[in-house]
Design a protein around this motif. Structure first.
Motif, short mmCIF file in Angstrom:
data_model
loop_
_atom_site.label_atom_id
_atom_site.label_comp_id
_atom_site.label_asym_id
_atom_site.label_seq_id
_atom_site.Cartn_x
_atom_site.Cartn_y
_atom_site.Cartn_z
N PHE A 244 29.53 -0.73 56.23
CA PHE A 244 28.34 -0.61 55.69
C PHE A 244 27.90 1.10 56.09
CE2 PHE A 244 23.64 -0.29 57.24
CZ PHE A 244 23.24 -0.81 56.39
N GLN A 245 28.44 1.76 56.92
CA GLN A 245 27.98 2.98 57.22
C GLN A 245 28.22 3.85 56.03
OE1 GLN A 245 30.18 4.38 60.54
NE2 GLN A 245 29.05 6.52 60.36
N ALA A 246 28.95 3.69 55.06
CA ALA A 246 29.18 4.40 53.94
C ALA A 246 28.28 3.96 52.67
CB ALA A 246 30.85 4.55 53.28
N ILE A 247 28.32 2.49 52.79
CA ILE A 247 27.56 1.85 51.59
C ILE A 247 25.99 2.00 51.80
CG2 ILE A 247 26.88 -0.33 50.57
CD1 ILE A 247 29.68 -1.20 51.14
N GLY A 248 25.61 1.98 53.23
CA GLY A 248 24.02 2.18 53.52
C GLY A 248 23.62 3.41 53.31
N THR A 249 24.57 4.58 53.57
CA THR A 249 24.12 5.76 53.36
C THR A 249 24.00 6.27 51.86
OG1 THR A 249 24.96 6.64 55.32
CG2 THR A 249 24.92 8.12 53.51
N ALA A 250 25.07 5.65 51.05
CA ALA A 250 24.75 5.71 49.62
C ALA A 250 23.62 5.19 48.93
CB ALA A 250 26.40 5.27 48.89
N VAL A 251 23.31 3.84 49.30
CA VAL A 251 22.19 3.27 48.92
C VAL A 251 20.77 4.05 49.44
CG1 VAL A 251 20.57 1.24 49.06
CG2 VAL A 251 23.30 0.80 48.93
N GLY A 252 20.83 4.50 50.51
CA GLY A 252 19.98 5.31 51.33
C GLY A 252 19.54 6.65 50.12
N GLN A 253 20.74 7.28 49.83
CA GLN A 253 20.55 8.40 48.85
C GLN A 253 19.77 7.89 47.52
OE1 GLN A 253 24.68 9.43 48.66
NE2 GLN A 253 24.36 10.80 50.50
N GLN A 254 19.94 6.85 47.17
CA GLN A 254 19.40 6.41 45.83
C GLN A 254 17.90 6.16 45.97
OE1 GLN A 254 20.78 6.09 42.79
NE2 GLN A 254 22.69 6.66 43.96
N PHE A 255 17.31 5.59 47.20
CA PHE A 255 15.99 5.30 47.57
C PHE A 255 15.29 6.38 47.88
CE2 PHE A 255 17.21 0.60 48.66
CZ PHE A 255 17.45 0.48 47.29
N SER A 256 15.90 7.43 48.65
CA SER A 256 15.52 8.69 48.98
C SER A 256 15.10 9.60 47.79
CB SER A 256 16.27 9.46 50.01
OG SER A 256 15.52 10.74 50.70
N ALA A 257 15.89 9.60 46.84
CA ALA A 257 15.58 10.13 45.46
C ALA A 257 14.54 9.75 44.85
CB ALA A 257 16.77 9.92 44.48
N ALA A 258 14.17 8.37 44.98
CA ALA A 258 13.09 7.78 44.32
C ALA A 258 11.73 8.01 44.95
CB ALA A 258 13.30 6.10 44.35
N VAL A 259 11.72 8.30 46.18
CA VAL A 259 10.77 8.67 47.10
C VAL A 259 10.29 10.26 46.57
CG1 VAL A 259 9.81 9.69 49.31
CG2 VAL A 259 11.11 7.35 49.21
N ALA A 260 11.43 10.92 46.41
CA ALA A 260 11.39 12.50 45.92
C ALA A 260 10.76 12.32 44.32
CB ALA A 260 12.59 13.16 45.88
N GLY A 261 10.42 11.35 43.75
CA GLY A 261 10.11 11.22 42.38
C GLY A 261 11.51 11.60 41.26
N LYS A 262 12.58 11.44 41.75
CA LYS A 262 14.02 11.84 40.92
C LYS A 262 14.41 10.57 39.95
CE LYS A 262 15.44 15.54 43.72
NZ LYS A 262 16.48 16.08 44.65
N SER A 263 13.77 9.23 40.45
CA SER A 263 14.00 8.15 39.81
C SER A 263 13.07 6.98 40.10
CB SER A 263 15.30 7.53 40.05
OG SER A 263 15.32 7.20 41.53
N LYS A 264 13.12 6.00 39.23
CA LYS A 264 11.79 4.89 39.28
C LYS A 264 12.74 3.96 40.29
CE LYS A 264 9.02 6.74 36.42
NZ LYS A 264 7.82 7.11 36.81
N ALA A 265 11.71 2.99 40.85
CA ALA A 265 12.28 2.04 41.57
C ALA A 265 13.38 1.29 40.96
CB ALA A 265 11.22 0.98 42.10
N GLU A 266 13.19 0.57 39.69
CA GLU A 266 13.84 -0.08 38.80
C GLU A 266 15.31 0.55 38.68
OE1 GLU A 266 11.07 0.71 37.82
OE2 GLU A 266 10.09 -1.14 38.06
#
Length: 439
Positions: free
Chosen positions: A396-418
């Motif tokens: 989970f440590q590695a997977i959770g951080t990788a997923v967190g990077q996707q969602f942080s990018a969405a907050v920054a407006g670099k991607s959509k939720a989908e």
């Protein structure tokens, strides 16, 4: 060759000094740069007075960096540290790998049976304690009572996400630099994913189904991320994708946040008039759930002190660990910093102390949140894992951080939720397959 009396005396003094210096043991403590740990470093004169033969070398790091370094060191048996500050996620996993020393005998005055049962249990493997809690926390909603009143709202006994969204909109005044809500956006399994994992639990979702299939393609995750991004983009502060616990704490203390859903340990810092401009305008409520739901998703976390099996100075390390998590340390903080600032969530006796209850309006809510955190069944659905705000598997440590990077990018407006959810699903499927799940 003639040797003078003065030379003999001088030589004797030098030998004595050298003997004293060599008798002193230096231990290296890796810790996180949170307020309670910084406070402990200010109070080290008490430890040195009691243990002049031990010197502590501090390595104080930001949360994500700390996790990376101590994980690398212990997995590689590097032996850089004698005391580790780690969470209740790592303790059981590392203990089963024989990476940690058992800490069952910390002295007659330690009062191990005073540790909160739910916290102690999360640090126990096969009946042995492998770390001791410096502080423990759950999560809750902290809010500005004055802004809520100005918005014409009253905090429900059990707020839901619809209420939070409405309140955030009405409390936001960007022209005055006030934002309706502050939430974690910084990427990391223990940063934004601690919050979002708790949030999806409250929405009725989960990380995996009983066959270990990732669930980011399910409606609960879509509802979670849509709500989260709406709150962050419309009513959150600028630069939210870089904000973790400490950044949001500073924002709340300076009056920039109407609401903040985060660790209960923050309560003493936002209620302290010496540190918070809004100390007299703070209210507390349970972490939100979905409309009609019962799961508040409140997590259980503790920052703990542990001794790696690689330490060559285990006795000195154990002496320090016992001091830093003892009832005596609690008394020391109370005397020097005020009883409201003692490390919370670790000892039953603290929540029976009338002096503490008198000055800590957050005490009852904190204890209730910790005791109600259901780490054995974090989701309303059946799941093959335990945890709460994390999944208690090594991957989970590695997977959770990788997923967190996707969602942080969405907050920054670099991607959509989908897009973020699709990427999270794909990378989690890939990594879980590579790791051999289901096992």
């Amino acid at each position: 060759m003639t040797v003078t009396f003065r030379a003999l005396v001088g030589a004797s003094m030098m030998l004595a000094f050298a003997g004293t210096a060599s008798a002193q043991t230096t231990i290296t403590v890796a810790t996180v740069n949170n307020g309670d740990m910084i406070r402990m470093q200010r109070l080290m004169s008490d430890f040195y007075a009691k243990h002049p033969d031990i010197k502590v070398n501090w390595v104080t790091l930001e949360e994500n960096v700390l996790r990376q370094r101590v994980t690398t060191d212990i997995a590689s048996k590097g032996g850089q540290y004698d005391v580790l500050t780690i969470g209740n996620y790592e303790v059981p996993i590392w203990a089963k790998q024989n990476w940690l020393l058992a800490l069952d005998n910390l002295g007659a005055d330690y009062q191990q049976d005073d540790l909160l049962p739910q916290v102690a249990q999360s640090l126990t493997v096969d009946g042995k304690l492998y770390a001791v809690p410096f502080y423990a926390e759950s999560s809750m909603l902290m809010y500005r009572t004055d802004l809520l009143e100005k918005a014409g709202l009253k905090m429900p006994e059990n707020p839901d996400w619809d209420f939070i969204t409405d309140a955030a909109a009405k409390m936001t005044d960007k022209s005055a630099g006030v934002y309706g809500i502050c939430l974690r956006g910084k990427a990391g399994w223990g940063e934004n994913m601690a919050f979002l994992t708790s949030m999806v639990n409250s929405m009725g979702g989960s990380w995996f189904d009983m066959q270990w299939k990732p669930q980011f393609d399910q409606p609960e995750w879509k509802a979670t991320l849509d709500t989260y991004l709406k709150l962050m983009s419309n009513y959150g502060p600028p630069g939210a994708s870089s904000n973790g616990f400490n950044e949001n704490l500073a924002l709340f203390q300076t009056g920039k946040c109407g609401m903040w859903i985060d660790a209960t340990v923050a309560a003493s810092f936002i209620s302290d008039p010496k540190e918070s401009k809004v100390a007299d305008k703070v209210g507390f409520a349970p972490a939100p759930t979905r409309a009609g739901g019962k799961n508040h998703g409140n997590w259980l976390w503790s920052w703990n002190l542990a001794i790696p099996a690689t330490s060559t100075k285990a006795d000195a390390a154990k002496t320090f660990v016992a001091w830093a998590t003892s009832p005596e340390y609690t008394k020391l903080v109370a005397e020097k910093e005020g009883v409201a600032n003692v490390p919370p969530g670790t000892r039953t006796s603290l929540y029976k102390n009338p002096d503490y209850l008198k000055v800590a309006p957050f005490a009852e809510m904190t204890l209730k949140a910790i005791e109600s955190a259901n780490t054995a069944h974090p989701s309303e659905k059946q799941v093959p894992y335990t945890g709460g705000q994390f999944v208690a598997i090594p991957e989970f440590q590695a997977i959770g951080t990788a997923v967190g990077q996707q969602f942080s990018a969405a907050v920054a407006g670099k991607s959509k939720a989908e897009q973020a959810l699709t990427a999270a699903q794909a990378l989690t499927v890939r990594e879980m397959t590579r790791a051999g799940y289901p096992k």
